[in-house]
Motif scaffolding. Structure first.
Motif, PDB file in Angstrom:
ATOM      1  N   ASN A  68       0.831  -1.207   0.000  1.00  0.00           N
ATOM      2  CA  ASN A  68       0.000   0.000   0.000  1.00  0.00           C
ATOM      3  C   ASN A  68       0.859   1.249   0.000  1.00  0.00           C
ATOM      4  O   ASN A  68       0.598   2.204  -0.725  1.00  0.00           O
ATOM      5  CB  ASN A  68      -0.908   0.013   1.234  1.00  0.00           C
ATOM      6  CG  ASN A  68      -2.065  -0.942   1.073  1.00  0.00           C
ATOM      7  OD1 ASN A  68      -2.410  -1.310  -0.041  1.00  0.00           O
ATOM      8  ND2 ASN A  68      -2.645  -1.363   2.171  1.00  0.00           N
ATOM      9  N   THR A  71       4.143   5.514  -5.272  1.00  0.00           N
ATOM     10  CA  THR A  71       4.144   5.485  -6.735  1.00  0.00           C
ATOM     11  C   THR A  71       3.125   6.465  -7.291  1.00  0.00           C
ATOM     12  O   THR A  71       3.397   7.215  -8.224  1.00  0.00           O
ATOM     13  CB  THR A  71       3.803   4.063  -7.231  1.00  0.00           C
ATOM     14  OG1 THR A  71       4.723   3.150  -6.649  1.00  0.00           O
ATOM     15  CG2 THR A  71       3.890   3.984  -8.748  1.00  0.00           C
ATOM     16  N   ARG A  97       2.355   1.742  -3.270  1.00  0.00           N
ATOM     17  CA  ARG A  97       1.365   2.255  -4.218  1.00  0.00           C
ATOM     18  C   ARG A  97       1.141   3.752  -4.014  1.00  0.00           C
ATOM     19  O   ARG A  97       1.050   4.519  -4.959  1.00  0.00           O
ATOM     20  CB  ARG A  97       0.028   1.515  -4.029  1.00  0.00           C
ATOM     21  CG  ARG A  97      -0.011   0.230  -4.776  1.00  0.00           C
ATOM     22  CD  ARG A  97      -1.210  -0.592  -4.379  1.00  0.00           C
ATOM     23  NE  ARG A  97      -1.135  -1.873  -5.038  1.00  0.00           N
ATOM     24  CZ  ARG A  97      -1.729  -2.145  -6.193  1.00  0.00           C
ATOM     25  NH1 ARG A  97      -2.428  -1.237  -6.786  1.00  0.00           N
ATOM     26  NH2 ARG A  97      -1.601  -3.329  -6.744  1.00  0.00           N
ATOM     27  N   GLN A 124      -4.246  -6.157  -3.278  1.00  0.00           N
ATOM     28  CA  GLN A 124      -4.433  -4.802  -3.820  1.00  0.00           C
ATOM     29  C   GLN A 124      -4.379  -4.785  -5.349  1.00  0.00           C
ATOM     30  O   GLN A 124      -3.863  -3.849  -5.951  1.00  0.00           O
ATOM     31  CB  GLN A 124      -3.363  -3.847  -3.261  1.00  0.00           C
ATOM     32  CG  GLN A 124      -3.316  -3.767  -1.758  1.00  0.00           C
ATOM     33  CD  GLN A 124      -4.421  -2.886  -1.200  1.00  0.00           C
ATOM     34  OE1 GLN A 124      -4.612  -1.767  -1.634  1.00  0.00           O
ATOM     35  NE2 GLN A 124      -5.169  -3.426  -0.261  1.00  0.00           N
TER      36      GLN A 124
END
Lengths: 317, 185
Positions: free
Chosen positions: A36, A42, A39, B158
């Motif tokens: 997470n 990013t 992400r 995810q």
């Protein structure tokens, strides 16, 4: 179905380390959080990159939107309005932190009608017909410049400066209506300041480039008193410039100060006009000295009206 | 308790072995069984069978990794459960979907179990999976070893559901080609 059952059972052959790896990936909260976080990072980086690219693209767009490849035989001027640390910012009402508020301008190609009007504000055009051509060319005459007015293509007609404007325009192939919309002015103006309830120009800077006509350099400056009373005219020099300062009293009682700076070698003329309430001549001279005019090989469309206002908006942050 | 100590309890034939195993891996094995069987009752039965089976296998065996050792046993019981109750097409929980998906890997005609011993098939799959890229490998194992629903894999990793599905599809295609090459189907 039996086949697939067998195959499902045969998945037991998957190596233990692989199963453990998958389990860790699946059950380990840290790894999930790590993913997470990765992400988010990013995403943030991508967003920053997109914003950065957008900013660069926008800067390139702004820098090039009004420029095109120079045509042979044309010249251009690049005016840089540098910050004047000595001038009160509230008076200038321009964001000088941008340092190089600049506008690019060109000299019209040969054969075009090089009229520059002193003002293109709404209402000013209505005074066009009332304007004395002699006063319009006041600047050129003041500097003793050889001046001529030429018809637009295809024919060139010598025009007598003593002729009345309407007649001159007619001979030049333009009616008064056309003339209202025809100008090549390169200017910065700040009309945002509200003066006595009206959005008036509090400062206007214009560049008049020279061009060659009949083998000689010519500048045609259009400067009209427009019925105002000329209170004083002072001539002199300012650095490399020949200078004329004109103070005028408008019918409304407002005082306008006009500073004309002519560079005899580079052959351009700067007109810096300021509302007398905010700009007296020492301030205008200070601004004039901080304006850097650089000849470039850039050529922009001659119809500069939009450009001027865009730049004015840009600079007057 | 550490796995090694739990295994020691089995070897010592201690009654604590099963309770400790249940405490540590009860939920893990139950999840695997439930994913395959689709009911709590069947899953619970599979887990209990697993403990019994583990009790019988140890001390002869000393598993290096207790979790996968138990997981494999649970899987086998759960698959047997599905097979025995003949709920292959409907009402068989996640296993039905998984089995349908795995059908793609096996061309009609010869069944793998008629061609090779199950151990050979296991070995082939083991080596196939070990060569997969990491993300594909994780998704494949979670789906076909742990029999985790696609939604859950996507949520946990995810990924989008579509990504998980397309990854599984690609891997199944690869597996099918691999098994063909190996002469296993």
């Amino acid at each position: 179905m039996l086949n697939s059952l067998t195959l499902l059972r045969a998945m037991n052959g998957i190596h233990e380390e692989d199963v453990i790896m998958a389990e860790n990936r699946f059950f380990d909260e840290k790894q999930v959080k790590h993913v997470n976080t990765k992400r988010i990072i990013t995403f943030a980086l991508a967003a920053a990159l997109i914003l950065g690219l957008g900013a660069v693209a926008y800067a390139i767009y702004r820098a090039t939107m009004y420029t095109r490849i120079p045509e042979e035989g044309t010249t251009a001027y690049h005016v840089l309005y540098n910050a004047d640390p000595s001038a009160p910012p509230e008076m200038l009402h321009v964001n000088f932190d941008r340092t190089k508020m600049a506008f690019r301008s060109d000299v019209p190609p040969d054969g075009c009608f090089p009229v520059m009007r002193a003002s293109d504000l709404p209402g000013a055009a209505e005074n066009w017909e009332k304007t004395s051509l002699h006063s319009m060319l006041y600047v050129a005459q003041r500097f003793g410049l050889p001046w001529e007015m030429k018809q637009r293509r295809p024919d060139e007609v010598e025009i007598d400066p003593k002729q009345e404007p309407d007649e001159l325009l007619k001979e030049a192939g333009m009616d008064a209506e056309t003339a209202k919309t025809w100008f090549t002015g390169y200017e910065y103006r700040d009309t945002k300041r509200n003066v006595a309830g009206d959005n008036m120009d509090i400062i206007r800077i214009e560049l008049y480039g020279g061009y060659r006509l009949h083998g000689q350099e010519v500048i045609l400056g259009a400067f009209s008193p427009d019925g105002a009373e000329v209170r004083s005219v002072r001539e002199g020099t300012l650095g490399e410039y020949q200078m004329v300062e004109v103070q005028m009293l408008q019918a409304s009682g407002a005082i306008d100060n006009h500073l004309f700076l002519f560079h005899p070698e580079k052959y351009y003329l700067l007109q810096i006009s300021g509302n007398g309430i905010y700009y007296d001549f020492p301030v205008l001279e200070q601004i004039g000295q901080n304006i850097e005019v650089t000849e470039t090989n850039l050529h922009v469309d001659s119809y500069e009206n939009k450009v001027n206002f865009i730049l004015a908006d840009l600079a007057a942050g | 308790m550490e796995d090694e100590k739990i295994v020691d309890l089995y070897w010592q034939r201690s009654d604590l072995a099963i309770s400790e195993t249940n405490q540590k891996y009860g939920r893990y094995c139950h999840t695997i069984a439930y994913n395959i069987c689709g009911t709590d009752e069947d899953a619970e039965e599979c887990v209990n069978d697993t403990w019994f089976r583990a009790w019988n296998l140890m001390p002869d065996q000393r598993p290096a990794v207790l979790s996968t050792f138990l997981g494999r046993i649970t899987r086998n019981f759960a698959i047997d459960c599905v097979k025995a109750r003949n709920r292959l097409k409907r009402g068989g929980g996640e296993a039905v979907l998984v089995l349908d998906e795995l059908e793609e890997c096996i061309t009609g005609g010869t069944s793998p179990e008629h061609v090779l011993e199950e151990k050979e098939l296991e070995a082939a799959i083991g080596s196939f999976v070990s060569e997969l890229p990491r993300p594909e490998k994780v998704i494949f194992i979670l789906r076909y070893w742990h029999v985790v629903p696609v939604d859950e894999i996507a949520k946990r990793l995810q990924f989008s559901k579509g990504k998980v599905k397309s990854s599984l599809f690609r891997t199944r295609r690869k597996l099918r080609a691999y098994l063909r090459e190996e002469g296993l189907c």
